[in-house]
Design a protein around this motif. Structure first.
Motif, PDB file in Angstrom:
ATOM      1  N   GLU A  95       0.838  -1.152  -0.002  1.00 21.69           N
ATOM      2  CA  GLU A  95      -0.147   0.066  -0.069  1.00 21.69           C
ATOM      3  C   GLU A  95       0.854   1.161   0.137  1.00 21.69           C
ATOM      4  OE1 GLU A  95      -2.626  -0.185   3.413  1.00 21.69           O
ATOM      5  OE2 GLU A  95      -3.837  -1.968   2.503  1.00 21.69           O
ATOM      6  N   LEU A  96       2.153   1.079   0.495  1.00 22.26           N
ATOM      7  CA  LEU A  96       2.869   2.194   0.470  1.00 22.26           C
ATOM      8  C   LEU A  96       4.073   2.377  -0.626  1.00 22.26           C
ATOM      9  CD1 LEU A  96       3.823   2.105   4.255  1.00 22.26           C
ATOM     10  CD2 LEU A  96       2.577   3.638   3.393  1.00 22.26           C
ATOM     11  N   GLU A  97       3.668   1.674  -1.793  1.00 24.42           N
ATOM     12  CA  GLU A  97       4.615   1.864  -2.792  1.00 24.42           C
ATOM     13  C   GLU A  97       4.590   2.987  -3.340  1.00 24.42           C
ATOM     14  OE1 GLU A  97       3.886  -1.232  -5.826  1.00 24.42           O
ATOM     15  OE2 GLU A  97       4.236  -2.813  -4.456  1.00 24.42           O
ATOM     16  N   GLY A  98       5.446   3.432  -3.818  1.00 25.85           N
ATOM     17  CA  GLY A  98       5.733   4.717  -4.368  1.00 25.85           C
ATOM     18  C   GLY A  98       6.328   5.965  -3.460  1.00 25.85           C
ATOM     19  N   LYS A  99       6.467   5.316  -2.345  1.00 24.28           N
ATOM     20  CA  LYS A  99       7.289   6.185  -1.222  1.00 24.28           C
ATOM     21  C   LYS A  99       8.544   5.584  -1.135  1.00 24.28           C
ATOM     22  CE  LYS A  99       3.615   7.288   0.795  1.00 24.28           C
ATOM     23  NZ  LYS A  99       2.699   8.641   0.205  1.00 24.28           N
ATOM     24  N   SER A 100       9.579   6.475  -0.743  1.00 19.28           N
ATOM     25  CA  SER A 100      10.935   6.176  -1.043  1.00 19.28           C
ATOM     26  C   SER A 100      11.360   4.880  -0.522  1.00 19.28           C
ATOM     27  CB  SER A 100      11.802   7.254  -0.552  1.00 19.28           C
ATOM     28  OG  SER A 100      12.091   7.103   0.826  1.00 19.28           O
ATOM     29  N   GLU A 101      12.390   4.181  -1.170  1.00 21.57           N
ATOM     30  CA  GLU A 101      12.847   2.936  -0.640  1.00 21.57           C
ATOM     31  C   GLU A 101      13.266   3.145   0.734  1.00 21.57           C
ATOM     32  OE1 GLU A 101      13.201  -1.058  -0.731  1.00 21.57           O
ATOM     33  OE2 GLU A 101      12.330   0.300  -2.288  1.00 21.57           O
ATOM     34  N   GLU A 102      14.047   4.128   1.033  1.00 27.05           N
ATOM     35  CA  GLU A 102      14.521   4.209   2.157  1.00 27.05           C
ATOM     36  C   GLU A 102      13.571   4.333   3.341  1.00 27.05           C
ATOM     37  OE1 GLU A 102      16.913   7.893   4.862  1.00 27.05           O
ATOM     38  OE2 GLU A 102      17.029   7.792   2.490  1.00 27.05           O
ATOM     39  N   ASN A 103      12.442   4.944   3.120  1.00 24.48           N
ATOM     40  CA  ASN A 103      11.500   5.138   4.046  1.00 24.48           C
ATOM     41  C   ASN A 103      10.324   3.564   4.140  1.00 24.48           C
ATOM     42  OD1 ASN A 103      11.577   7.909   4.587  1.00 24.48           O
ATOM     43  ND2 ASN A 103      10.187   8.310   3.183  1.00 24.48           N
ATOM     44  N   LEU A 104      10.645   2.860   3.051  1.00 18.25           N
ATOM     45  CA  LEU A 104       9.897   1.526   3.054  1.00 18.25           C
ATOM     46  C   LEU A 104      10.730   0.668   4.121  1.00 18.25           C
ATOM     47  CD1 LEU A 104       8.611   1.105  -0.502  1.00 18.25           C
ATOM     48  CD2 LEU A 104       7.293   1.841   1.762  1.00 18.25           C
ATOM     49  N   VAL A 105      12.043   0.741   3.750  1.00 18.45           N
ATOM     50  CA  VAL A 105      13.231  -0.211   4.667  1.00 18.45           C
ATOM     51  C   VAL A 105      12.877   0.321   6.071  1.00 18.45           C
ATOM     52  CG1 VAL A 105      15.414  -0.597   4.823  1.00 18.45           C
ATOM     53  CG2 VAL A 105      14.356  -0.735   2.743  1.00 18.45           C
ATOM     54  N   TYR A 106      13.146   1.442   6.409  1.00 16.33           N
ATOM     55  CA  TYR A 106      12.737   2.019   7.626  1.00 16.33           C
ATOM     56  C   TYR A 106      11.583   1.650   8.530  1.00 16.33           C
ATOM     57  CZ  TYR A 106      12.748   5.062  11.874  1.00 16.33           C
ATOM     58  OH  TYR A 106      12.710   5.578  13.108  1.00 16.33           O
ATOM     59  N   ILE A 107      10.372   1.593   7.752  1.00 17.24           N
ATOM     60  CA  ILE A 107       9.048   1.181   8.381  1.00 17.24           C
ATOM     61  C   ILE A 107       9.200  -0.210   8.511  1.00 17.24           C
ATOM     62  CG2 ILE A 107       6.733   0.922   7.999  1.00 17.24           C
ATOM     63  CD1 ILE A 107       6.846   3.577   6.545  1.00 17.24           C
ATOM     64  N   LYS A 108       9.813  -0.906   7.714  1.00 15.04           N
ATOM     65  CA  LYS A 108       9.713  -2.493   7.884  1.00 15.04           C
ATOM     66  C   LYS A 108      10.533  -2.903   9.012  1.00 15.04           C
ATOM     67  CE  LYS A 108       9.350  -6.633   4.989  1.00 15.04           C
ATOM     68  NZ  LYS A 108       9.409  -7.259   3.856  1.00 15.04           N
ATOM     69  N   GLU A 109      11.772  -2.315   8.989  1.00 17.82           N
ATOM     70  CA  GLU A 109      12.854  -2.686   9.957  1.00 17.82           C
ATOM     71  C   GLU A 109      12.468  -2.211  11.360  1.00 17.82           C
ATOM     72  OE1 GLU A 109      16.572  -1.126   8.912  1.00 17.82           O
ATOM     73  OE2 GLU A 109      16.789  -2.592   7.194  1.00 17.82           O
ATOM     74  N   LYS A 110      11.419  -1.150  11.448  1.00 14.40           N
ATOM     75  CA  LYS A 110      11.210  -0.677  12.804  1.00 14.40           C
ATOM     76  C   LYS A 110      10.041  -1.635  13.199  1.00 14.40           C
ATOM     77  CE  LYS A 110      10.381   3.676  15.294  1.00 14.40           C
ATOM     78  NZ  LYS A 110      10.420   5.044  15.123  1.00 14.40           N
ATOM     79  N   VAL A 111       9.081  -1.854  12.557  1.00  9.78           N
ATOM     80  CA  VAL A 111       7.938  -2.715  12.815  1.00  9.78           C
ATOM     81  C   VAL A 111       8.568  -4.049  13.190  1.00  9.78           C
ATOM     82  CG1 VAL A 111       5.996  -4.165  12.066  1.00  9.78           C
ATOM     83  CG2 VAL A 111       6.318  -1.823  11.268  1.00  9.78           C
ATOM     84  N   HIS A 112       9.442  -4.740  12.448  1.00 10.53           N
ATOM     85  CA  HIS A 112       9.861  -5.925  13.170  1.00 10.53           C
ATOM     86  C   HIS A 112      10.719  -5.906  14.282  1.00 10.53           C
ATOM     87  CE1 HIS A 112       9.228  -7.405   8.891  1.00 10.53           C
ATOM     88  NE2 HIS A 112       8.795  -8.517   9.644  1.00 10.53           N
ATOM     89  N   GLY A 113      11.585  -4.668  14.626  1.00 10.99           N
ATOM     90  CA  GLY A 113      12.329  -4.473  15.689  1.00 10.99           C
ATOM     91  C   GLY A 113      11.403  -4.354  16.787  1.00 10.99           C
ATOM     92  N   ILE A 114      10.346  -3.674  16.711  1.00 10.34           N
ATOM     93  CA  ILE A 114       9.224  -3.522  17.822  1.00 10.34           C
ATOM     94  C   ILE A 114       8.775  -5.000  18.275  1.00 10.34           C
ATOM     95  CG2 ILE A 114       7.123  -2.725  18.698  1.00 10.34           C
ATOM     96  CD1 ILE A 114       8.021  -0.016  16.781  1.00 10.34           C
ATOM     97  N   LEU A 115       8.255  -5.594  17.185  1.00 11.02           N
ATOM     98  CA  LEU A 115       7.550  -7.137  17.336  1.00 11.02           C
ATOM     99  C   LEU A 115       8.652  -7.866  18.082  1.00 11.02           C
ATOM    100  CD1 LEU A 115       5.505  -7.517  14.140  1.00 11.02           C
ATOM    101  CD2 LEU A 115       4.540  -6.984  16.204  1.00 11.02           C
ATOM    102  N   GLU A 116      10.109  -7.668  17.551  1.00  8.27           N
ATOM    103  CA  GLU A 116      11.050  -8.726  18.247  1.00  8.27           C
ATOM    104  C   GLU A 116      11.147  -8.387  19.522  1.00  8.27           C
ATOM    105  OE1 GLU A 116      15.692  -9.100  17.766  1.00  8.27           O
ATOM    106  OE2 GLU A 116      14.565  -8.607  15.824  1.00  8.27           O
TER     107      GLU A 116
END
Length: 146
Positions: A35-56
């Motif tokens: 759903e966030l396609e079109g946003k910068s790759e840097e932002n997408l990577v940051y979001i995904k890493e942070k979500v996984h970090g919080i869940l971890e």
């Protein structure tokens, strides 16, 4: 995207977590990234890493929140409030480039958008106590954002 917008997207993803199994959560993360396609790759990577970090680290984060919620059991705290506080505590522990007061302020702002009127004070108070408890490694003044 602004950092506040990124936090909001992270909130929207993490808010789903209490309502599903871990495998389903991974699927929801993938859907959210699409759903966030079109946003910068840097932002997408940051979001995904942070979500996984919080869940971890959710157990550790919840323990810290629970120790600083006088008279409140984590199960009694609203899902939006706990999700917002998880993001802030994660930032305060694992993201040294974000000042603690910014994490608290951003959490309060998210609570204004997604919670009832009393939540902002509660979120501010709990996060302020987290900082003043000394459990965090960063050394900043122990205060919330008014």
């Amino acid at each position: 995207m602004l950092r506040s917008q990124i936090r909001e997207e992270i909130f929207k993803i993490l808010f789903r977590e209490p309502f599903m199994e871990r495998e389903e959560m991974e699927e929801q993360i993938s859907f959210s990234m699409e759903e966030l396609e079109g946003k910068s790759e840097e932002n997408l990577v940051y979001i995904k890493e942070k979500v996984h970090g919080i869940l971890e680290h959710v157990s550790e984060i919840d323990k810290i929140i629970g120790e600083n919620c006088e008279g409140w059991n984590l199960n009694r705290i609203g899902k939006a409030e706990i999700t917002i506080m998880r993001i802030a505590v994660y930032e305060m522990i694992y993201e040294e480039d974000i000042p603690q007061k910014v994490s608290i302020n951003e959490a309060v702002e998210l609570s204004k958008l997604y919670c009832d009127d009393d939540a902002k004070g509660f979120v501010n108070a709990v996060l302020g106590k987290v900082v003043s408890s000394g459990v965090l490694s960063q050394e900043e003044p122990a205060q919330g954002i008014g």
